[in-house]
Design an enzyme around this catalytic site. Sequence first.
Site, PDB file in Angstrom:
ATOM      1  N   ASP A   2       0.855  -1.192   0.000  1.00  0.00           N
ATOM      2  CA  ASP A   2       0.000   0.000   0.000  1.00  0.00           C
ATOM      3  C   ASP A   2       0.889   1.239   0.000  1.00  0.00           C
ATOM      4  O   ASP A   2       1.674   1.458   0.928  1.00  0.00           O
ATOM      5  CB  ASP A   2      -0.900  -0.028   1.243  1.00  0.00           C
TER       6      ASP A   2
ATOM      7  N   THR B 196      -3.197   5.194  -4.130  1.00  0.00           N
ATOM      8  CA  THR B 196      -2.122   5.996  -3.516  1.00  0.00           C
ATOM      9  C   THR B 196      -0.792   5.815  -4.227  1.00  0.00           C
ATOM     10  O   THR B 196      -0.002   6.747  -4.317  1.00  0.00           O
ATOM     11  CB  THR B 196      -1.956   5.608  -2.032  1.00  0.00           C
ATOM     12  N   THR B 197      -0.533   4.612  -4.749  1.00  0.00           N
ATOM     13  CA  THR B 197       0.743   4.362  -5.436  1.00  0.00           C
ATOM     14  C   THR B 197       0.772   5.092  -6.776  1.00  0.00           C
ATOM     15  O   THR B 197       1.740   5.772  -7.108  1.00  0.00           O
ATOM     16  CB  THR B 197       0.942   2.842  -5.660  1.00  0.00           C
TER      17      THR B 197
ATOM     18  N   ASP C 221      -8.970  -0.463   1.892  1.00  0.00           N
ATOM     19  CA  ASP C 221      -8.919   0.103   0.533  1.00  0.00           C
ATOM     20  C   ASP C 221     -10.138  -0.319  -0.283  1.00  0.00           C
ATOM     21  O   ASP C 221     -10.708   0.493  -1.017  1.00  0.00           O
ATOM     22  CB  ASP C 221      -7.632  -0.342  -0.181  1.00  0.00           C
TER      23      ASP C 221
END
Length: 555
Positions: free
Chosen positions: A59, A92-93, A396
């Site tokens: 994550d 998020t990545t 998530d």
Amino acid sequence: MTTTQSISLFGEREKGESVRTQNMTAAVAIANIVKSSLGPVGLDKMLVDEVGDVTVTNDGATILKLLEVEHPAAKVLCELAQLQDEEVGDGTTSVVIIAAELLRAANELIKQKIHPTTIINGYKLACKESVKFIQDNLSVPAADLGKNCLLNVAKTSMSSKIIGSDKDFFSNIIVQSCELIRFTNTRGEPKCPIKTINVLKAHGKSTRESMFIKGYALNCTVASQLMPKSIKNAKIACIDFSLQKAKMKLGVQVLVDDPEKLDAIRQRESDITKEKIQLILNSGANVILTTGGIDDMCLKYFVDAGAMAVRRCKKEDVKRIARATGATFVASLSNLEGEESFDAAFLGSAEEISQARICDDELIIIKGTKAKPAASIILRGANDIYVDEMDRSVHDSLCAVKRVIESKAVVPGGGCVEAALSIYLENFATSLGSREQLAIAEFAQAMLVIPKTLVVNAAKDSTELVAKLRAFHNASQTIEAKKGFKWIGLDLENGKCRDNKEAGVLEPAMSKIKSLKFATEAAITILRIDDMIKIYQPSKEDPNSYANAVREGRL
């Protein structure tokens, strides 16, 4: 032109190309850390802190949160991942990778003597056009895709996580939880408050032993074995203070001239707490949840009344239960007149509260909450590291499903949106006759970093696959008969292109739009910087130290 000069205020000033290059290098270094964890076949990172605690995760937000980054530009990207996690919960990545690629592209343009302001204007225009294009052409109403839409969104979010192999099992649990707690507000908008879903972790057994509970599961037990284990038509008091024998405050002195009065003082100390308990019980409460302690003397009163008391609950849990049952979270019994009272209106209601053994632990389960429905998920896994990563993965997926329920729109995943934007923005750039054309063309090229990274992480040929993907999207935007090609994305398991809308690889439209906006804003923030002033820390050395005395010749 790069200049470095010292200034009088114990600092150093650096400006020009050097600062931009440093910022770009720092941003790319941060992106390279998380790059290999992107996609359904991305790898995990193991992070060990100074105490030796181990975290294994892929994550992006968690990785960047645990990194102790010192460079100010790199910190902007770490905060960007946190913002994406708070606002959307997923993606998020990719947001960090896009921001770093935009900075790298901007740095190349600056070397070609393009002014940063021109690049910033170009990026803003490209971002605006991208959002418009996604909403008009690539966004699909969730209602059109039927009931499997939410399941597919949950599966897509989970496919890159540690529980990807069991995504069918977990996606059912997640969609059940979200469907249970969703409601429509006064403006007619659907809402899905996922914070009301309590996720409990218990290591042991396999991941498939994880379960969904229709009700709020509290990781506590009743305070005494003599209390009832189950109560129907529960009236719940949620309090934020201890029910223990009252003691004199420190520094308070009581001067007694008659030893017999000592017993009266001790008796009064006991009676103070007894009166508080009677006030609560007289209001009709038969379940008492407190964040503080309850001593043995006070437990007796609850046992005699046939009530269930639970002590040392987490404050966050008690507040959630208060919201779900319609109770008032009471911090003190004192009212405005200075007297102690507990009104029956402070109580919440539930159909049943019972203590049950689930997995290896005793839990208290609150079913049929009056004000709002409640759901709980209990995760099982081999060890704490595994269960922690499962928790992050479930969070998530919950966020992704919540966004689809609230925004009612999805887009195909697997690099489809980025490839379509790349082709669209290249064509849009050629229609402009200003300098911004170069910045928009670089923005279009930067979009391809996502499909390229996805393919590289899947150990496939990125040049060939991305070229095929671009060809499909070019055909969809130029040939009317091939408009259906706009849903084509990557199939990373088989190393080919496919219709991802048909395959059920779906993401919330809001996730893509927000990540584009956030990445562009972060890149612009760092791009604006052309001057850096470092202030030196004043010396804390003792002037009378031995080293100073030797240096000054006093010894």
